[in-house]
Scaffold this active site. Sequence first.
Site, PDB file in Angstrom:
ATOM      1  N   SER A 252       0.793  -1.231   0.000  1.00 52.79           N
ATOM      2  CA  SER A 252       0.000   0.000   0.000  1.00 52.79           C
ATOM      3  C   SER A 252       0.821   1.275   0.000  1.00 52.79           C
ATOM      4  O   SER A 252       0.329   2.320  -0.417  1.00 52.79           O
ATOM      5  CB  SER A 252      -0.940   0.008   1.215  1.00 52.79           C
ATOM      6  OG  SER A 252      -0.201  -0.028   2.424  1.00 52.79           O
TER       7      SER A 252
ATOM      8  N   HIS B 178      -5.619  -4.272  -0.515  1.00 56.35           N
ATOM      9  CA  HIS B 178      -5.547  -3.240  -1.548  1.00 56.35           C
ATOM     10  C   HIS B 178      -5.648  -3.833  -2.947  1.00 56.35           C
ATOM     11  O   HIS B 178      -5.099  -3.266  -3.904  1.00 56.35           O
ATOM     12  CB  HIS B 178      -4.257  -2.440  -1.397  1.00 56.35           C
ATOM     13  CG  HIS B 178      -4.264  -1.507  -0.236  1.00 56.35           C
ATOM     14  ND1 HIS B 178      -4.751  -0.224  -0.306  1.00 56.35           N
ATOM     15  CD2 HIS B 178      -3.855  -1.681   1.050  1.00 56.35           C
ATOM     16  CE1 HIS B 178      -4.633   0.369   0.874  1.00 56.35           C
ATOM     17  NE2 HIS B 178      -4.089  -0.495   1.711  1.00 56.35           N
TER      18      HIS B 178
ATOM     19  N   LYS C 189     -12.095  -1.050   2.351  1.00 54.80           N
ATOM     20  CA  LYS C 189     -11.449  -0.265   1.295  1.00 54.80           C
ATOM     21  C   LYS C 189     -12.349  -0.273   0.054  1.00 54.80           C
ATOM     22  O   LYS C 189     -13.352   0.416   0.041  1.00 54.80           O
ATOM     23  CB  LYS C 189     -10.047  -0.814   1.034  1.00 54.80           C
ATOM     24  CG  LYS C 189      -9.121  -0.574   2.237  1.00 54.80           C
ATOM     25  CD  LYS C 189      -7.725  -1.044   2.011  1.00 54.80           C
ATOM     26  CE  LYS C 189      -6.795  -0.608   3.134  1.00 54.80           C
ATOM     27  NZ  LYS C 189      -7.192  -1.019   4.477  1.00 54.80           N
TER      28      LYS C 189
END
Length: 485
Positions: free
Chosen positions: A228, A256, A287
């Site tokens: 990330s 991610h 996310k």
Amino acid sequence: FFFFFFKQKTAYEMQRGLVGSEMCIRDRYQRRVHGDYQLGMRNVRPATQRFIQSLKTQIGEIRAAGTYKNERIITSPQGMEIKVGGKKVLNFCANNYLGFADNKKIIAAAKKMMDSHGFGMASVRFICGTQDIHKQLEKKISEFHGTQDTILYSSCFDANGGVFEAILGANDVIISDELNHASIIDGIRLCKSKRARYKHMDMADLEKLLIEHKDCPNKLIVTDGIFSMDGDIAPLPKIVELAHKHDALTFVDESHATGFIGKTGRGTPEMFGVQNDIDIIDSTLGKALGGATGGYTTGHAEIIEMIRQRGRPYLFSNSCPPPIVGAALEVFDLLKDPSHVQKLRNNTHQFRNGMAKAGFKILGHAECPIVPVWLGDAKLASEIAEEMMKFNIYVIGFSYPVVPKGLARIRVQLSSAHTPKQIDKAIDAFTKVGKQKKVIPQVTLTFTQTTEMHTKKNCLLYTSDAADDTPCVDLGGRRIIKKKN
């Protein structure tokens, strides 16, 4: 009266100890007068005073180093355009990769589930915290990843904190990439197994450690799918190859990547075609999958079953609340349409190409929507982030301890919900601020068609009227080579 009272504390009173409430009143009065009064800080002991002073000193050092982290207050829903300080700005630093954070269908699903299943569970799963919707979501996640079973957590930080200790013993070994997420590092620390770290994405170093620990009964290779802070994508095909060669297990954190990497958004295992070779996947609902909270571990049924029996974050943390579960169920229905994946890929290419042409040093994989703009100096990163706000572009400088000292950067994150016009505006703002701060060349670089020869050398060509001594720029490993006009 108070002034007279404060001046009349006698030796007799001190001897008798008759200073309790009187001293409290005096202390509060003096602290008000000297501007040092803090609500609830009465009768502070010397040990506490020393500790607080030590913290003040450290905070001052953090400020002086330019690494102090301020919180900007947002007064609108999360989205591509948000309201900060009374003005609208474009957001380029959220994990909102698919724009689902304020998706109307997801919000409606959360409200509907709250009406039917309540607000919270007030219990851990194994006592009275498992509803039918929790099992439905775990089944959907398993189907999405092509795994046998899934276990939900209140966050992926908890998932990473609970998986290793639950399934590995003191004679086993965890071999982890040195740049793995903090939650993975903390989870490994809680485990009694042996630990080893290999250099970031260095497969030769990984193999060396696998050989060194060949006698361990269980060897687990641990990596982020996407890193990330760097925008790197783990070389899963080589990791899988080494796992087969040295009889090891594989673990990938897909926080991610889930929802937008790979042809249909099933993450880095799908991207590299190794879905059937990854033993454990941890990921998040916080996310791309709605941006709220919640995490999970998915994989072989026996691994999940063991975590249910021994995983401390699972056994001692509340269940995911019904609104979160309802929203996530809707998210996985929305993921059946893969069009958002291609749109994000287009946006990623547009931003990366534009920033490279402007002369910035950008890091990470060409397909990764995490685009770190490398700056090095922490103060510079913070200053540029503040200057960008003047152009109504919201980005944040990242510095120690989020990234190593001397490696400060601004991390830009693209979303499928960004428009091409918004992306161009961000590139233009970066270019203006970059020139102002002398981060990029003052001249305009005009890129030519990259030849086959230069493509093999992983570099770009540009033409410029600037002097021959104009420095080349290293763009995340690609050399910009100046060509005479």
